[in-house]
Design a protein around this motif. Sequence first.
Motif, mmCIF file in Angstrom:
data_model
loop_
_atom_site.group_PDB
_atom_site.id
_atom_site.type_symbol
_atom_site.label_atom_id
_atom_site.label_comp_id
_atom_site.label_asym_id
_atom_site.label_seq_id
_atom_site.Cartn_x
_atom_site.Cartn_y
_atom_site.Cartn_z
ATOM 1 N N ARG A 121 0.830 -1.208 0.000
ATOM 2 C CA ARG A 121 0.000 0.000 0.000
ATOM 3 C C ARG A 121 0.860 1.251 0.000
ATOM 4 N NH1 ARG A 121 -5.537 0.003 1.633
ATOM 5 N NH2 ARG A 121 -6.233 -2.087 2.173
ATOM 6 N N TYR A 278 -18.246 -7.736 10.952
ATOM 7 C CA TYR A 278 -17.051 -6.893 10.906
ATOM 8 C C TYR A 278 -16.139 -7.322 9.743
ATOM 9 C CZ TYR A 278 -12.618 -4.760 12.246
ATOM 10 O OH TYR A 278 -11.449 -4.048 12.239
ATOM 11 N N ALA A 282 -15.306 -5.316 6.375
ATOM 12 C CA ALA A 282 -13.907 -4.996 6.113
ATOM 13 C C ALA A 282 -13.510 -5.404 4.698
ATOM 14 C CB ALA A 282 -13.004 -5.683 7.129
ATOM 15 N N GLU A 286 -12.051 -2.191 3.006
ATOM 16 C CA GLU A 286 -10.587 -2.235 2.854
ATOM 17 C C GLU A 286 -10.152 -2.266 1.387
ATOM 18 O OE1 GLU A 286 -7.813 -2.012 4.629
ATOM 19 O OE2 GLU A 286 -8.804 -1.589 6.519
ATOM 20 N N GLY B 260 -6.518 -7.553 12.616
ATOM 21 C CA GLY B 260 -7.826 -7.203 12.080
ATOM 22 C C GLY B 260 -8.071 -5.707 12.048
ATOM 23 N N GLU B 261 -7.026 -4.924 11.871
ATOM 24 C CA GLU B 261 -7.220 -3.474 11.818
ATOM 25 C C GLU B 261 -7.070 -2.959 10.383
ATOM 26 O OE1 GLU B 261 -8.051 -1.058 14.396
ATOM 27 O OE2 GLU B 261 -8.844 -2.963 15.086
ATOM 28 N N ARG B 262 -7.033 -1.636 10.257
ATOM 29 C CA ARG B 262 -7.033 -1.009 8.943
ATOM 30 C C ARG B 262 -5.714 -1.204 8.198
ATOM 31 N NH1 ARG B 262 -8.843 2.625 12.745
ATOM 32 N NH2 ARG B 262 -11.077 3.053 12.613
ATOM 33 N N GLY B 263 -5.807 -1.432 6.905
ATOM 34 C CA GLY B 263 -4.620 -1.599 6.089
ATOM 35 C C GLY B 263 -3.760 -0.350 6.068
ATOM 36 N N THR B 295 -4.512 -7.589 8.481
ATOM 37 C CA THR B 295 -5.532 -6.545 8.427
ATOM 38 C C THR B 295 -6.928 -7.163 8.342
ATOM 39 O OG1 THR B 295 -5.274 -6.415 6.048
ATOM 40 C CG2 THR B 295 -3.990 -4.888 7.349
ATOM 41 N N SER B 296 -7.936 -6.320 8.508
ATOM 42 C CA SER B 296 -9.301 -6.821 8.676
ATOM 43 C C SER B 296 -9.818 -7.581 7.465
ATOM 44 C CB SER B 296 -10.228 -5.648 8.984
ATOM 45 O OG SER B 296 -10.094 -4.649 8.010
ATOM 46 N N ASN B 297 -9.257 -7.308 6.297
ATOM 47 C CA ASN B 297 -9.761 -8.002 5.108
ATOM 48 C C ASN B 297 -8.977 -9.280 4.808
ATOM 49 O OD1 ASN B 297 -7.543 -6.424 4.592
ATOM 50 N ND2 ASN B 297 -8.099 -6.018 2.478
ATOM 51 N N MET B 298 -7.953 -9.545 5.600
ATOM 52 C CA MET B 298 -7.217 -10.792 5.407
ATOM 53 C C MET B 298 -7.968 -11.910 6.144
ATOM 54 S SD MET B 298 -3.557 -8.938 5.556
ATOM 55 C CE MET B 298 -2.325 -10.194 5.671
ATOM 56 N N VAL B 300 -9.861 -14.655 8.256
ATOM 57 C CA VAL B 300 -10.189 -14.492 9.662
ATOM 58 C C VAL B 300 -9.442 -15.484 10.551
ATOM 59 C CG1 VAL B 300 -12.247 -15.947 9.578
ATOM 60 C CG2 VAL B 300 -12.140 -14.036 11.171
ATOM 61 N N ARG B 303 -6.141 -14.359 11.495
ATOM 62 C CA ARG B 303 -6.226 -13.288 12.476
ATOM 63 C C ARG B 303 -6.206 -13.889 13.883
ATOM 64 N NH1 ARG B 303 -11.674 -10.267 12.490
ATOM 65 N NH2 ARG B 303 -11.235 -10.061 10.291
ATOM 66 N N ARG B 333 -10.830 -8.020 17.740
ATOM 67 C CA ARG B 333 -10.913 -8.660 16.427
ATOM 68 C C ARG B 333 -10.506 -10.116 16.523
ATOM 69 N NH1 ARG B 333 -14.141 -5.292 16.006
ATOM 70 N NH2 ARG B 333 -13.444 -3.148 15.995
ATOM 71 N N GLU B 336 -13.444 -11.841 17.935
ATOM 72 C CA GLU B 336 -14.461 -12.030 16.905
ATOM 73 C C GLU B 336 -14.106 -13.185 15.985
ATOM 74 O OE1 GLU B 336 -14.917 -8.247 15.058
ATOM 75 O OE2 GLU B 336 -15.947 -7.441 16.811
#
Lengths: 463, 581
Positions: A121, A278, A282, A286, B260-263, B295-298, B300, B303, B333, B336
């Motif tokens: 990124r 969630y 995401a 994302e 699980g946070e923002r990229g 990150t959150s989109n990777m 689960v 995570r 996360r 979750e």
Amino acid sequence: MLKEYRTISEVAGPLMMVDKVDAVQYDELVEVELPGGEVRRGKVLEAHTGRALVQLFEGTAGIDMRRTKVRFLGKVIELGVSEDMLGRIFDGFGTPIDGGPRILAETRLDINGNPINPFARAYPSEFIQTGISAIDCMNPLVRGQKLPIFSGSGLPHSQMAAQIARQAKVRGTTEPFAVVFAAMGITFEEANYFITDFRRTGAIERAVLFMNLSNDPVIERIATPRMALTTAEYLAYEKGMHVLVILTDMTNYCEALREVSAARKEVPGRRGYPGYMYTDLATIYERAGRVQGKPGSITQIPILTMPEDDKTHPIPDLTGYITEGQVILGRELHKKGIYPAINVSLSLSRLKDKGIGPDKTREDHADVLNQLSDAYDRGKEARELAVVLGEAALTPADRLFFKFADEFELQFVRQGENVERSIEETLDIGWRLMKIIPRNELKRVSDEHVEKYLNRQDAPAAD
Amino acid sequence: MQEGRIVKISGPLVVAENMTDVRMYDVVRVGEGRLLGEVIEMRGNRASIQVYEETSGVSPGEPVVSTGQPLSVELGPGLMRSIYDGIQRPLSGLMELSGEFIGRGLEVPGLDREKKWEFKPAVEVGDTVISGDVLGTVQETILVEHRVMVPPGIPGATVRSIKAGEYTVTETVAVLDVEGESREVTMLQRWPVRVGRPIKERLAPEDPLVTGQRVIDTFFPIAKGGTACIPGPFGSGKTVVQHQLSKWADAEIIVFIGCGERGNEMTDVLLEFPELKDPRSGEPLMERTILVANTSNMPVAAREASIYTGLTLAEYYRDMGYQVALMADSTSRWAEALREISGRLEEMPGEEGYPAYLGSRAAEFYERAGRVICAGSQGREGTLSIVGAVSPPGGDLSEPVTQATLRVVKVFWGLDDRLAARKHFPAINWLTSYSLYTDTLDAFFRTNAGEDFPELRQEAMSLLQTESELQEIVRLVGLDALSARQRMILETSKSLREDFLYQSAFHDIDTYCSMEKQYKVLKIILTFHHSALRWLDEGTSIDKILELPVRDEIARARLAPEDQLGKLAQLAEQVTGEFPA
């Protein structure tokens, strides 16, 4: 030739069980042919040996157990993309609905995409001027950011989104720009507003629209944002465009998610929404961002209506944990006739620090931002105090802050739906309003900037 | 080894049969795409597997092959400065294989196999060693000396051969004689992530982890080897606090888990840490940091594993005798992810759908922190401190994850979105937060900050407590109802809030505040308060006191550069004695 099955053993809600199948893939696309010849689509939610649980996008009405035929297509849901999609309108599943020709796909992409490697990124740092003061100055948006609008029913979020789509620009560049718009469960009138507005301003030429209206299949809604983002990724990373993605309304999307989850009899999380909401959100949000070495970018403005204006409701709450800030609309401001009704105190842009400053906006931007937000908060406090104790109980300084808060809402936050302010104009209005407050109370601005900007402003005219 | 067959796929959960040979928590390869997974339940000849990668396209009937190993991490030189995903695959390696987007079924070893490291022996041939003893060292980065230890499970051995030189991580650096059998030792070792690494003895924490953040160090300190949690609604500044701690805490090693946070947040860390200088050594912070970014989109399931991956890496450096701090953002996360897997296993849910074992899993995690005598005969001392962020839905602290966490951690930094809305950062609520380490750490503060430091803190806290009571009165009947002394208390509390507790993470000087400076600033504010009360008694009007120009200087004290703290002492002089005419 694909195998056809007539072995549906169970139908419930949007789900059906198909027996005696072999080698179905998880997440695979499914075609269902009803006795009348109608073809519907679905996907595999659970693959067992000899059995598959299929979720239908267009509902199960009319399906029978004996004659309905099921075909497994051997691929996940894909979208054929091409640059010709610009200027076109599609349904929530990517089929053209504007009467135009079919799209000749340059390539077919899995709509789920793959996660961007965080290592690849590029950090978003290019300021996008939306022409709206309450956003540009107070909650600046940058390329590659995801900044949702938290609205409530009856608030003018559509107008705002359309205005942003119309006015958004990165100054000093002429890089190709596109808007991808995904409507999920909104009414015909709302959708029509966007289409008309895009047509009126010519923005439609640079836009791709996906429409899943409130009377369209609920389950299709789950695919709609992914269709939009797949298109956006193609335009951004393959064609080098800067894409603004507007997703409205995420609340309807989440309702659809809950519906499917309930039909699958999953253990619910908060308020009946699935525990994986969630993660699911995401995988949508994302997909905003910038990638190193690629010219394009994806900026997202998801819109959601907070049930009962409650920002702790699971939908805004989980969204807020993923997105990089939020623009919150306030009913009180709206009632006062202020458009855009942005609640500046509650709104936040997490990426603002990297997007403002001398080379990007103007050197005094950070100062102005801090000072205005400080003064506005203090003014609002004074206003609350005045409600309880009467205006006479305020100190002279507080009375000025009170006045500032009112003028700030009227002159700074309020602006017309067709008014576009440059960041300089916005900052100058900010300085002009600061004249209401005595100099020694302006603690967040440097002397140098006061000299340069404050003193050259006239006192604000009474509005 | 038998090959299993998939019978069911549902998201990240895959069930396979013919799996009688596998063991619980073994890592398996799932399907033709060889996706990584882990056995989490077994019933008859069926095993449930959580898969760390996206499972779309996988069919029943595809094979499942066990690796015969539990989920493990690779330990050895090269960990520092790395950026891993949740299962220790370097993100840079993934990028080489699949470009900007992460593909599936990729295999990248955690440690570089090619790189040669300069190995210096610390023992000689003939020496007797046991597990945990340092065999030799490698300068891993400018800041970190990597200590190569005898692997766990060797109760006694003699060094048969050991030689200095350049080695890759898989080459033999030493040969040990273990009860007559020779055992080759490489720098690369493996350890299963779900098991804590062995230690000799656990000790009670003694020293604070100095973070340079005033509200934390002065009011709610965490001990080295202690545990803390930061719950807060979104937008209250959890992540900034975590970043500040990673940057400024006086730990020798930092492990940061982005769970699980923002990229973009991870990108921020990736770009910023190599630029930022460690305040003590002047070298880039990245030289002592390991990042685990899922990150959150990777996927689960990865995570869920990322927390343990990070923890095991942290323990490894603790075993070398380092002061290690682990930041996990955010443990909610992780919880979750547990919930999602548990739901798919159709387990009986506890509160809000979380599995009933959430509490015990959280406890297991935080209990791996501590101050310890490291394994081995050398008596090294190491610490591992854990700071976990919690993201309670809607900011409601009664939710299961926060509650499960609060039962085990000793420090609670409660973030308050009302403070954040008023732009008071760090938005740690001084009335609700607590630290159970203050008593233990006071001895340290008396020696290293100021003799009367604990008393000052107590006084400041009670002033703030009084303030909240007085504000109630003001809200009801107005400021005029207060006496001059009470007004002075309000003013001092305001000063404490704005000139002490408030700290800008983005201001060059304010971002870090040494213990000495914290003490001095606090001392000045309270000294002025005492003087002011005395002046009031002597008949000076409160308005005169509030107009004193010295108050502006006090307000700026927090911005004094660390090398000019002498000025603060002068300032303290100014506010004692007579009322300045």
